[in-house]
Design an enzyme around this catalytic site. Structure first.
Site, PDB file in Angstrom:
ATOM      1  N   ARG A 167       0.837  -1.210   0.000  1.00  0.00           N
ATOM      2  CA  ARG A 167       0.000   0.000   0.000  1.00  0.00           C
ATOM      3  C   ARG A 167       0.864   1.250   0.000  1.00  0.00           C
ATOM      4  O   ARG A 167       0.543   2.250  -0.651  1.00  0.00           O
ATOM      5  CB  ARG A 167      -0.945  -0.037   1.204  1.00  0.00           C
ATOM      6  N   CYS A 220      16.523   1.223  12.084  1.00  0.00           N
ATOM      7  CA  CYS A 220      15.941   2.517  12.500  1.00  0.00           C
ATOM      8  C   CYS A 220      17.000   3.600  12.290  1.00  0.00           C
ATOM      9  O   CYS A 220      18.147   3.441  12.736  1.00  0.00           O
ATOM     10  CB  CYS A 220      15.561   2.452  13.982  1.00  0.00           C
ATOM     11  N   CYS A 251       9.684   3.124  15.179  1.00  0.00           N
ATOM     12  CA  CYS A 251      10.625   2.172  15.773  1.00  0.00           C
ATOM     13  C   CYS A 251      10.090   1.673  17.107  1.00  0.00           C
ATOM     14  O   CYS A 251       9.835   2.446  18.037  1.00  0.00           O
ATOM     15  CB  CYS A 251      11.984   2.846  15.984  1.00  0.00           C
ATOM     16  N   ASN A 307     -20.988  12.139   0.914  1.00  0.00           N
ATOM     17  CA  ASN A 307     -20.598  10.744   0.750  1.00  0.00           C
ATOM     18  C   ASN A 307     -21.228  10.156  -0.513  1.00  0.00           C
ATOM     19  O   ASN A 307     -22.244  10.658  -0.988  1.00  0.00           O
ATOM     20  CB  ASN A 307     -21.034   9.942   1.984  1.00  0.00           C
ATOM     21  N   GLN A 356      -8.859   9.959   8.575  1.00  0.00           N
ATOM     22  CA  GLN A 356      -8.629   8.558   8.982  1.00  0.00           C
ATOM     23  C   GLN A 356      -7.661   7.908   7.991  1.00  0.00           C
ATOM     24  O   GLN A 356      -7.186   6.803   8.233  1.00  0.00           O
ATOM     25  CB  GLN A 356      -9.940   7.764   8.986  1.00  0.00           C
ATOM     26  N   ASN A 357      -7.387   8.618   6.894  1.00  0.00           N
ATOM     27  CA  ASN A 357      -6.569   8.025   5.833  1.00  0.00           C
ATOM     28  C   ASN A 357      -5.094   8.118   6.198  1.00  0.00           C
ATOM     29  O   ASN A 357      -4.669   9.042   6.898  1.00  0.00           O
ATOM     30  CB  ASN A 357      -6.810   8.760   4.501  1.00  0.00           C
ATOM     31  N   ILE A 358      -4.330   7.163   5.703  1.00  0.00           N
ATOM     32  CA  ILE A 358      -2.889   7.169   6.001  1.00  0.00           C
ATOM     33  C   ILE A 358      -2.082   7.576   4.763  1.00  0.00           C
ATOM     34  O   ILE A 358      -0.862   7.617   4.817  1.00  0.00           O
ATOM     35  CB  ILE A 358      -2.439   5.793   6.543  1.00  0.00           C
ATOM     36  N   HIS A 372      -5.270   8.031  12.262  1.00  0.00           N
ATOM     37  CA  HIS A 372      -4.943   6.610  12.155  1.00  0.00           C
ATOM     38  C   HIS A 372      -3.509   6.392  11.686  1.00  0.00           C
ATOM     39  O   HIS A 372      -3.172   5.292  11.260  1.00  0.00           O
ATOM     40  CB  HIS A 372      -5.915   5.898  11.196  1.00  0.00           C
ATOM     41  N   GLU A 415     -22.663   7.257  -0.681  1.00  0.00           N
ATOM     42  CA  GLU A 415     -23.953   6.664  -0.268  1.00  0.00           C
ATOM     43  C   GLU A 415     -24.136   6.953   1.208  1.00  0.00           C
ATOM     44  O   GLU A 415     -23.182   7.332   1.889  1.00  0.00           O
ATOM     45  CB  GLU A 415     -23.920   5.155  -0.528  1.00  0.00           C
TER      46      GLU A 415
HETATM   47  N1  APR Z   1     -16.799   9.746  -3.164  1.00  0.00           N
HETATM   48  C1  APR Z   1     -17.353   9.861  -1.941  1.00  0.00           C
HETATM   49  N2  APR Z   1     -17.487   8.829  -1.077  1.00  0.00           N
HETATM   50  C2  APR Z   1     -17.050   7.626  -1.502  1.00  0.00           C
HETATM   51  C3  APR Z   1     -16.467   7.425  -2.768  1.00  0.00           C
HETATM   52  C4  APR Z   1     -16.350   8.553  -3.615  1.00  0.00           C
HETATM   53  N3  APR Z   1     -15.807   8.449  -4.836  1.00  0.00           N
HETATM   54  N4  APR Z   1     -16.152   6.100  -2.882  1.00  0.00           N
HETATM   55  C5  APR Z   1     -16.521   5.511  -1.725  1.00  0.00           C
HETATM   56  N5  APR Z   1     -17.066   6.422  -0.901  1.00  0.00           N
HETATM   57  C6  APR Z   1     -17.596   6.216   0.455  1.00  0.00           C
HETATM   58  C7  APR Z   1     -18.283   4.890   0.627  1.00  0.00           C
HETATM   59  O1  APR Z   1     -19.664   5.020   0.327  1.00  0.00           O
HETATM   60  C8  APR Z   1     -18.048   4.597   2.113  1.00  0.00           C
HETATM   61  O2  APR Z   1     -19.104   5.157   2.891  1.00  0.00           O
HETATM   62  O3  APR Z   1     -16.493   6.207   1.322  1.00  0.00           O
HETATM   63  C9  APR Z   1     -16.744   5.324   2.424  1.00  0.00           C
HETATM   64  C10 APR Z   1     -15.562   4.394   2.589  1.00  0.00           C
HETATM   65  O4  APR Z   1     -15.808   3.604   3.706  1.00  0.00           O
HETATM   66  P1  APR Z   1     -14.651   2.623   4.218  1.00  0.00           P
HETATM   67  O5  APR Z   1     -14.136   1.852   3.072  1.00  0.00           O
HETATM   68  O6  APR Z   1     -15.232   1.902   5.407  1.00  0.00           O
HETATM   69  O7  APR Z   1     -13.474   3.573   4.695  1.00  0.00           O
HETATM   70  P2  APR Z   1     -13.384   4.417   6.023  1.00  0.00           P
HETATM   71  O8  APR Z   1     -14.743   4.877   6.455  1.00  0.00           O
HETATM   72  O9  APR Z   1     -12.363   5.453   5.811  1.00  0.00           O
HETATM   73  O10 APR Z   1     -12.828   3.342   7.097  1.00  0.00           O
HETATM   74  C11 APR Z   1     -12.519   3.837   8.398  1.00  0.00           C
HETATM   75  O11 APR Z   1     -11.603   1.683   8.991  1.00  0.00           O
HETATM   76  O12 APR Z   1     -10.354  -0.133   8.395  1.00  0.00           O
HETATM   77  C12 APR Z   1     -10.336   1.041   9.122  1.00  0.00           C
HETATM   78  O13 APR Z   1      -8.439   2.285   9.651  1.00  0.00           O
HETATM   79  C13 APR Z   1      -9.288   1.965   8.593  1.00  0.00           C
HETATM   80  O14 APR Z   1      -9.364   4.367   8.459  1.00  0.00           O
HETATM   81  C14 APR Z   1     -10.076   3.185   8.135  1.00  0.00           C
HETATM   82  C15 APR Z   1     -11.350   3.082   8.952  1.00  0.00           C
END
Ligand code: APR
Length: 232
Positions: free
Chosen positions: A59, A136, A117, A201, A91-93, A109, A203
Site C-alpha cells: 500500500r 531505525c 521504531c 458521501n 482517517q486516511n494514512i 490513524h 452513499e
Molecule cells: N466519493 C465519496 N465517497 C465515496 C467514494 C467517492 N468516490 N467512494 C466511496 N465512498 C464512500 C463509501 O460510500 C463509504 O461510505 O467512502 C466510504 C468508505 O468507507 P470505508 O471503506 O469503510 O473507509 P473508512 O470509512 O475510511 O474506514 C474507516 O476503517 O479499516 C479502518 O483504519 C481503517 O481508516 C479506516 C477506517
C-alpha cells in the site's frame, strides 16, 4: 452560512477513492481481500510480521504513484482561504490531503509514509519497504513497524480532535462509512454540542441519520461544490 466560523472536517477512504486508492468496505475494498485480524492488529503483527509488513509495503508503494483529486484540492483551497478555524481530521494514512494543499490537518490513524521504531519510539519518514527489516535511522535497531493505528490501538491526537469539535460551528464528514469508532461517534458528539452537521458521501453512511444534511455523490463533484458554497 455567515454564522459559521470554526469547521471540523472528518475524511475517510472515500475522499481518496477517485485517486485510485482502495477503500475498505465498499465493493472490491481491502477488507474483501484481506481480513483485518490478519493484517491490521498488533496480534497479527506478532503472529506473522512478514504478512503485515508486506501488506503495508504494497500500500505504501501504491500511494506514491497516486495523485490528489479534485476533492483534496478543494479542501486545500478551503484551508488556504478560510479565515476561521479549520481542522481536517483524516482517517486516511495516505498523504494526498497534504499534496492537495491541506495544512491544518492531522492523521488520527497514522501515516503510510512514516516508520515507527518499536525499540526507541522514533517515527521517521519512510517511503521504501519494511519487509527486509531495515535499521531505525535513529537507534539502528531493526525494529520498524508501520506508523499505522491498528484495531485495538488508540487513535492519535484525540484531545486535539475533541477540543476542535467543542469549538466547532460546523462538522463535515466526507467519504467515510461510519463503521469504525471513535471517528464514527464524532457526529453524535457534535450534535450533542449543538454543532451543525453535514455528510458528503457516495452513499448514506451508517451514521447518516445523525446528520442535519446529507449530500450524496462522488467526492470530486460534491466536495468542490460545497467548498465553493462555503467560501462564497
Ligand atoms: N466519493 C465519496 N465517497 C465515496 C467514494 C467517492 N468516490 N467512494 C466511496 N465512498 C464512500 C463509501 O460510500 C463509504 O461510505 O467512502 C466510504 C468508505 O468507507 P470505508 O471503506 O469503510 O473507509 P473508512 O470509512 O475510511 O474506514 C474507516 O476503517 O479499516 C479502518 O483504519 C481503517 O481508516 C479506516 C477506517
Amino acid at each position: 452560512m455567515s454564522q459559521i466560523r470554526n469547521i471540523v472536517i472528518l475524511t475517510g477512504a472515500g475522499v481518496s477513492a477517485e485517486s485510485g486508492i482502495d477503500t475498505f468496505r465498499t465493493a472490491g475494498g481491502l477488507w474483501e481481500r484481506y481480513k483485518p485480524e490478519d493484517v491490521a492488529t498488533p496480534e497479527a503483527f506478532a503472529r506473522d510480521p512478514d504478512l503485515v509488513l508486506g501488506f503495508y509495503d504494497m500500500r505504501r508503494a501504491a500511494i506514491q504513484e497516486k495523485q490528489p483529486n479534485a476533492a483534496h484540492l478543494a479542501l486545500g483551497r478551503l484551508d488556504a482561504e478560510w479565515s476561521g478555524d479549520l481542522l481536517i481530521v483524516t482517517q486516511n494514512i495516505d498523504d494526498l490531503h497534504e499534496r492537495g494543499g491541506a495544512r491544518r490537518m492531522l492523521h488520527m490513524h497514522g501515516e503510510h509514509l512514516n516508520a515507527w521504531c518499536t525499540a526507541c519510539d522514533q517515527r521517521s519518514p519512510w517511503t521504501g519497504p519494511l519487509i527486509d527489516r531495515p535499521a531505525c535511522p535513529r537507534c539502528g535497531e531493526s525494529a520498524l513497524r508501520p506508523d499505522v493505528v491498528w484495531f485495538g490501538e488508540m487513535p492519535y491526537r484525540m484531545d486535539a480532535i475533541y477540543a476542535a469539535l467543542r469549538a466547532a460551528d460546523l462538522f463535515v464528514s466526507i467519504g467515510t462509512s461510519g463503521a469504525v469508532y471513535p471517528a464514527a461517534g464524532f457526529v453524535r458528539g457534535a450534535r450533542d454540542l449543538g454543532v451543525r452537521t453535514l455528510e458528503l458521501n457516495l452513499e448514506p453512511s451508517q451514521g447518516s441519520s445523525w446528520f442535519h444534511e446529507s449530500r450524496l455523490g462522488p467526492a470530486t463533484e460534491i466536495v468542490p461544490a460545497w467548498v465553493e458554497e462555503i467560501l462564497a
